[in-house]
Write an enzyme that holds these catalytic residues in place. Sequence first.
Site, PDB file in Angstrom:
ATOM      1  CG  ASP A  77      41.554  44.944  38.404  1.00  0.00           C
ATOM      2  OD1 ASP A  77      41.196  43.854  38.880  1.00  0.00           O
ATOM      3  OD2 ASP A  77      42.566  45.072  37.695  1.00  0.00           O
TER       4      ASP A  77
ATOM      5  CG  ASP B 201      45.889  40.728  40.410  1.00  0.00           C
ATOM      6  OD1 ASP B 201      46.624  41.078  41.349  1.00  0.00           O
ATOM      7  OD2 ASP B 201      45.220  39.680  40.433  1.00  0.00           O
TER       8      ASP B 201
END
Length: 255
Positions: free
Chosen positions: A10, A12
């Site tokens: 991922d 953020d």
Amino acid sequence: MAELKALIFDVDGTLAETERDGHRPAFNQAFADAGLDWHWSTERYGELLEVSGGKERIRAFIESKPDFVLPAGFSDLTEFIRSLHATKTKYYTQYAIEGRIPLRPGVERLLNEARAQDVRLAIATTTTPANVQALLANTLGVESLNWFEVIAAGDMVPHKKPAPDVFEYALDHLNLPPENCLGFEDTNNGLLSATQTGLKTIITVNDYTHTQDFSKATLVISDLGEPDAPFKMISGDVGDAQYFDIALARKICEA
């Protein structure tokens, strides 16, 4: 016994503290530019993070405001949201260029170790491709965009996290089964997305997510750590490891 072949990240909150240091102030600046009196405080933004995706987050916020009136010049709400989000992306990119969004501890080290040991890299995120490119180029250098065989981002899949679509996309394009990969996330939505594909998932918590339910995670730690700055264990088994490296990744994958 499964062999480790790829790491899927991922972005953020996982690679960098983008939510706190990038997206939230960029949203607020976009609101100001549009003449709106909206301001997302740190606390309010934390609540809005329950919604995955920037455009979706704006829509959810608007739907909570019964007195909202569509500004003049826009044909519908979707057009208005896209305009706001485009302005926000412009500011986010500017912040990345200015070096205001640093990588989290251990991220650069782990990526370099993976490359040195022929472990493949991929990204699975709800943020836009432009945001991913801005972050990578301004923290690791423009060449780092080529480190990742797959960058699954934004609206490339029908459904955003917690749906599994973006991790399924990454696995399909890596042409690997989940047992040969590890996922890295920082939120419960991301964890649900990854684990629905069968991925063992490592959680690195942050100020926005540390109270969320990570019971489905293989390992929960404060960050990836460094040799001189160990991570804090929250749950899972790392033996005597004090920072996350490829040796630990192999051990988890093979368990």
